[in-house]
Scaffold this active site. Structure first.
Site, PDB file in Angstrom:
ATOM      1  N   HIS A  29       0.837  -1.203   0.000  1.00  0.00           N
ATOM      2  CA  HIS A  29       0.000   0.000   0.000  1.00  0.00           C
ATOM      3  C   HIS A  29       0.872   1.254   0.000  1.00  0.00           C
ATOM      4  CE1 HIS A  29      -4.050  -1.788   0.425  1.00  0.00           C
ATOM      5  NE2 HIS A  29      -3.378  -2.794   0.957  1.00  0.00           N
ATOM      6  N   TYR A  79       4.523  -3.355  10.574  1.00  0.00           N
ATOM      7  CA  TYR A  79       4.315  -1.910  10.424  1.00  0.00           C
ATOM      8  C   TYR A  79       5.423  -1.120  11.111  1.00  0.00           C
ATOM      9  CZ  TYR A  79      -0.456  -3.206   9.010  1.00  0.00           C
ATOM     10  OH  TYR A  79      -1.552  -3.747   8.393  1.00  0.00           O
TER      11      TYR A  79
END
Length: 324
Positions: free
Chosen positions: A34, A314
């Site tokens: 993304h 992340y």
């Protein structure tokens, strides 16, 4: 946001980041997945029903500032918006909570979703296997999908081209445990439902004729120059934050198993209103690291192993991004 202490989990997270880099190439300063995105700002106003389900502070405050990041799939920062591989789209929602009174540290809690109600793997190890299968031959991928139904469901799930980030639903498939002021516990999965309705591009749309930035330009048109211009255009953008309540026997520790849309009670938690683009988008995106673990009183993580794994991915990729 602390890094998990499980060394095997950290190794798994590093492997997955490396697989993304292998698939899409290294793009310093961008997310491995993304990569192409835009941050926008707005507010969240809760419903009374949200406060009945959870004692979390943003469900009791009159309103809470929020940031949302809309994004395309893949780790390609320049992927055309009309490329089918840009589906599913992502939406990460951050609630900006009151600063810690003792330390002064900023506090937040996040909801992270994408535009299909399916996920290909149960844990980080399976997700690495999924990425390797995608990178293999057609025969290898086919054999893998036959042995792994959630991965097949995810890849074959209908993904019509997005018309607008503002008319797309987003599903945060990890289960969380809400705890209210009386200690009552309720497992839920979040959904973001567009107030403008769900609209996609017509089947058969010539993707080659689409502007490669059509989604991000449309987003800017809705929100340009703040609320006054947005009102004159099409904005602001509104979503209903909804909780799908678990039924008896629903899996709460497996992101890859769907809950049926039929037969489940849904509770509207509040409205997210998005009004402005983040000015220094590139710098802010490089800095912000979303966190799938709630870390706020009144919302607890479930036993889903993807929570700690995604948090590690992340954080590690965020450190890479900030160092670039």
């Amino acid at each position: 946001m602390p890094l998990p202490t499980d060394e095997q989990l950290i190794a798994n997270a590093k492997e997955v980041i490396a697989l993304f880099h292998q698939a899409f190439g290294p793009h310093p300063g961008f997310r491995p997945g993304h990569a192409k995105g835009q941050l926008v700002r707005g507010t969240f106003v809760p419903t009374k029903a949200a406060g009945d389900l959870s004692r979390a502070e943003h469900f009791h405050a009159p309103s809470t500032p929020v940031t949302v990041r809309f994004s395309n799939s893949t780790g390609l920062p320049l992927i055309p918006d009309g490329d089918p591989h840009a589906e599913p789209r992502g939406a990460a929602l951050r609630f900006h909570l009151a600063d810690d009174k003792t330390t002064g540290h900023r506090r937040h809690t996040d909801v992270i979703g994408h535009s299909v109600p399916a996920f290909p793997a149960r844990n980080g190890v399976e997700f690495a296997h999924f990425l390797r299968a995608i990178g293999g031959s057609e025969a290898e991928l086919g054999a893998y999908l036959e042995k792994n139904p959630p991965a097949k469901t995810f890849l074959t799930y209908p993904k019509p081209l997005t018309q607008s980030f503002a008319t797309t639903p987003y599903f945060a498939l990890t289960a969380y445990k809400f705890v209210n002021k009386d200690g009552k516990e309720t497992y839920i999965r979040y959904e973001l439902e567009p107030v403008a309705g769900i609209h996609t591009l017509p089947e058969g749309t010539d993707v080659k004729g689409l502007d490669p930035e059509y989604l991000f330009k449309e987003l800017a048109t809705r929100l340009k120059a703040g609320t006054a211009a947005a009102a004159a255009a099409q904005g602001p953008i509104k979503f209903k934050l909804v909780a799908q309540l678990a039924n008896e026997g629903d899996p709460t520790d497996d992101i890859s198993l769907q809950w049926s849309q039929a037969g489940h009670r849904k509770v509207e938690l509040g409205t997210v209103t998005l009004e402005t683009l983040v000015d220094d988008n590139a710098t802010e995106q490089k800095h912000v690291i979303f966190d799938p673990i709630p870390r706020v009183d009144g919302i607890e993580p479930s036993a889903d192993p993807m929570l700690e794994f995604r948090a590690a991915v992340y954080l590690l990729s965020g450190r890479e991004r900030r160092a670039a």
